[in-house]
Design a protein around this motif. Sequence first.
Motif, PDB file in Angstrom:
ATOM      1  N   ALA A  36       0.841  -1.197   0.000  1.00  0.00           N
ATOM      2  CA  ALA A  36       0.000   0.000   0.000  1.00  0.00           C
ATOM      3  C   ALA A  36       0.877   1.248   0.000  1.00  0.00           C
ATOM      4  O   ALA A  36       0.660   2.172  -0.784  1.00  0.00           O
ATOM      5  CB  ALA A  36      -0.933  -0.012   1.213  1.00  0.00           C
ATOM      6  N   ALA A  37       1.891   1.269   0.878  1.00  0.00           N
ATOM      7  CA  ALA A  37       2.781   2.435   0.948  1.00  0.00           C
ATOM      8  C   ALA A  37       3.479   2.664  -0.393  1.00  0.00           C
ATOM      9  O   ALA A  37       3.598   3.813  -0.849  1.00  0.00           O
ATOM     10  CB  ALA A  37       3.803   2.244   2.065  1.00  0.00           C
ATOM     11  N   GLU A  38       3.907   1.589  -1.041  1.00  0.00           N
ATOM     12  CA  GLU A  38       4.569   1.719  -2.348  1.00  0.00           C
ATOM     13  C   GLU A  38       3.608   2.279  -3.394  1.00  0.00           C
ATOM     14  O   GLU A  38       3.983   3.148  -4.187  1.00  0.00           O
ATOM     15  CB  GLU A  38       5.102   0.366  -2.804  1.00  0.00           C
ATOM     16  CG  GLU A  38       6.311  -0.103  -2.020  1.00  0.00           C
ATOM     17  CD  GLU A  38       6.731  -1.530  -2.371  1.00  0.00           C
ATOM     18  OE1 GLU A  38       6.289  -2.061  -3.421  1.00  0.00           O
ATOM     19  OE2 GLU A  38       7.510  -2.120  -1.596  1.00  0.00           O
ATOM     20  N   ALA A  39       2.372   1.791  -3.402  1.00  0.00           N
ATOM     21  CA  ALA A  39       1.393   2.271  -4.382  1.00  0.00           C
ATOM     22  C   ALA A  39       1.072   3.748  -4.143  1.00  0.00           C
ATOM     23  O   ALA A  39       1.007   4.544  -5.094  1.00  0.00           O
ATOM     24  CB  ALA A  39       0.125   1.422  -4.322  1.00  0.00           C
ATOM     25  N   TYR A  40       0.889   4.130  -2.889  1.00  0.00           N
ATOM     26  CA  TYR A  40       0.622   5.543  -2.602  1.00  0.00           C
ATOM     27  C   TYR A  40       1.819   6.415  -2.971  1.00  0.00           C
ATOM     28  O   TYR A  40       1.656   7.516  -3.502  1.00  0.00           O
ATOM     29  CB  TYR A  40       0.262   5.746  -1.129  1.00  0.00           C
ATOM     30  CG  TYR A  40      -1.072   5.160  -0.737  1.00  0.00           C
ATOM     31  CD1 TYR A  40      -2.227   5.478  -1.437  1.00  0.00           C
ATOM     32  CD2 TYR A  40      -1.175   4.288   0.342  1.00  0.00           C
ATOM     33  CE1 TYR A  40      -3.464   4.939  -1.081  1.00  0.00           C
ATOM     34  CE2 TYR A  40      -2.401   3.745   0.713  1.00  0.00           C
ATOM     35  CZ  TYR A  40      -3.534   4.074   0.003  1.00  0.00           C
ATOM     36  OH  TYR A  40      -4.744   3.538   0.354  1.00  0.00           O
ATOM     37  N   THR A  41       3.028   5.917  -2.713  1.00  0.00           N
ATOM     38  CA  THR A  41       4.225   6.678  -3.062  1.00  0.00           C
ATOM     39  C   THR A  41       4.288   6.903  -4.570  1.00  0.00           C
ATOM     40  O   THR A  41       4.621   8.007  -5.030  1.00  0.00           O
ATOM     41  CB  THR A  41       5.495   5.957  -2.557  1.00  0.00           C
ATOM     42  OG1 THR A  41       5.430   5.892  -1.121  1.00  0.00           O
ATOM     43  CG2 THR A  41       6.761   6.681  -2.978  1.00  0.00           C
ATOM     44  N   SER A  42       3.944   5.880  -5.330  1.00  0.00           N
ATOM     45  CA  SER A  42       3.926   6.013  -6.781  1.00  0.00           C
ATOM     46  C   SER A  42       2.923   7.086  -7.213  1.00  0.00           C
ATOM     47  O   SER A  42       3.226   7.951  -8.044  1.00  0.00           O
ATOM     48  CB  SER A  42       3.573   4.667  -7.422  1.00  0.00           C
ATOM     49  OG  SER A  42       3.477   4.795  -8.819  1.00  0.00           O
ATOM     50  N   TYR A  43       1.751   7.050  -6.631  1.00  0.00           N
ATOM     51  CA  TYR A  43       0.721   8.042  -6.971  1.00  0.00           C
ATOM     52  C   TYR A  43       1.164   9.441  -6.561  1.00  0.00           C
ATOM     53  O   TYR A  43       1.010  10.411  -7.300  1.00  0.00           O
ATOM     54  CB  TYR A  43      -0.600   7.678  -6.290  1.00  0.00           C
ATOM     55  CG  TYR A  43      -1.720   8.631  -6.612  1.00  0.00           C
ATOM     56  CD1 TYR A  43      -2.336   8.603  -7.859  1.00  0.00           C
ATOM     57  CD2 TYR A  43      -2.149   9.565  -5.681  1.00  0.00           C
ATOM     58  CE1 TYR A  43      -3.352   9.482  -8.170  1.00  0.00           C
ATOM     59  CE2 TYR A  43      -3.167  10.447  -5.977  1.00  0.00           C
ATOM     60  CZ  TYR A  43      -3.772  10.404  -7.230  1.00  0.00           C
ATOM     61  OH  TYR A  43      -4.782  11.275  -7.529  1.00  0.00           O
TER      62      TYR A  43
END
Length: 196
Positions: A36-43
């Motif tokens: 989740a943290a990785e996906a939010y960081t990407s966004y």
Amino acid sequence: MKYLLQTLLVALLVGCNSQDSISGDDYFDDGEFNQAAEAYTSYLSTHPDHVKSLYNRGRSYEEIGETNKAIKDFEKILELDPKHISSYLSLAKIAYNNQDFNKVLIYTGDVIDLNENLAQAHFLAGRAEHQLGYLDQALESYNNAISINRDFGEAYLYRGAVKVGKDRISSACEDFKFAKSLDVPEANGAIKDYCK
């Protein structure tokens, strides 16, 4: 033709980034907080001021024990939106876990200034006051939490603990028993220890 290709490329990139935020939500809901943290960081790489994604990434960081990163996200949110109550509450919880009880009182005070009808803010303030030995203030904060939410079992439990500290055992036992009726597991031990 070149303009059409550029427009399609931009639409695809925006769609991918948007998907990162949605994926982050899905990962978070599934308890996969690192992903989740990785996906939010990407966004956030293309939407650095998106408050919802910042908050959700901060919560993801909290779940994986990266509290310094969580704090940075919550503080950034408050720069963008000084009235973001959830960020104040998250910072108060982190401060409580770090035993920085004075900071808890600052953050919960900010929340109560914004909305005095949040039982959780009064409860966290009560927990901090209790830890600092301010029993009268803690009692008042727990009372406020209970007056807002009559089913706040933990507020009854800890109000009972304050009453024990003030040698009001009979009244404490009433609170412990009510906490037990609200399915607060720790109430059983309190009843066993203090209520005959």
